[in-house]
Design a protein around this motif. Structure first.
Motif: not given
Length: 126
Positions: A101-126
């Motif tokens: 799965d990590l190898r497939r992630f590597k292939d995917f992210v390197e092929e895309r090469g740019r950031a996509e949108g995602g939730r970037r907020g801070r979540i804290t334990p508790g």
């Protein structure tokens, strides 16, 4: 509990690797819910199961190697159920699945090469 730890170096900046991260569990088909218990953008995402028949928790971390390379590391604990899962875990099946799965992630992210949108907020334990 069984533990699996794997890492992969990807040829994209940290921000791009973090924004592409997704998780899925292969093998035996089961349904379960997880919750994000800790999220620090561009550094880590930690989760745990909250219901269903799967006992799992994990963390994925992102470390910048340089301006264009990132190390993605995954540590996951899970409780194998039944004889088949226990045997598969003992034989390293989950470790191989995570490494693949990590190898497939590597292939995917390197092929895309740019950031996509995602939730970037801070979540804290508790």
């Amino acid at each position: 509990m069984s533990t699996v730890k794997e890492s992969v170096d990807v040829d994209v900046p940290l921000h791009a690797a973090y924004n592409h991260w997704r998780t899925s569990v292969g093998g035996v088909s089961r349904e379960f819910d997880t919750e994000i218990v800790d999220q620090l953008p561009d550094e880590r995402i930690a989760w745990r199961t909250v219901d269903g028949d799967v006992d799992q928790k994990g963390v994925v971390t992102f470390r910048s190697i340089d301006d264009v390379h990132t190390r993605v590391s995954l540590a996951m604990e899970f409780q194998p159920e039944g004889l088949a899962e226990k045997a598969g875990s003992a034989m390293g099946r989950v470790d191989r699945r995570v490494k693949g799965d990590l190898r497939r992630f590597k292939d995917f992210v390197e092929e895309r090469g740019r950031a996509e949108g995602g939730r970037r907020g801070r979540i804290t334990p508790g």
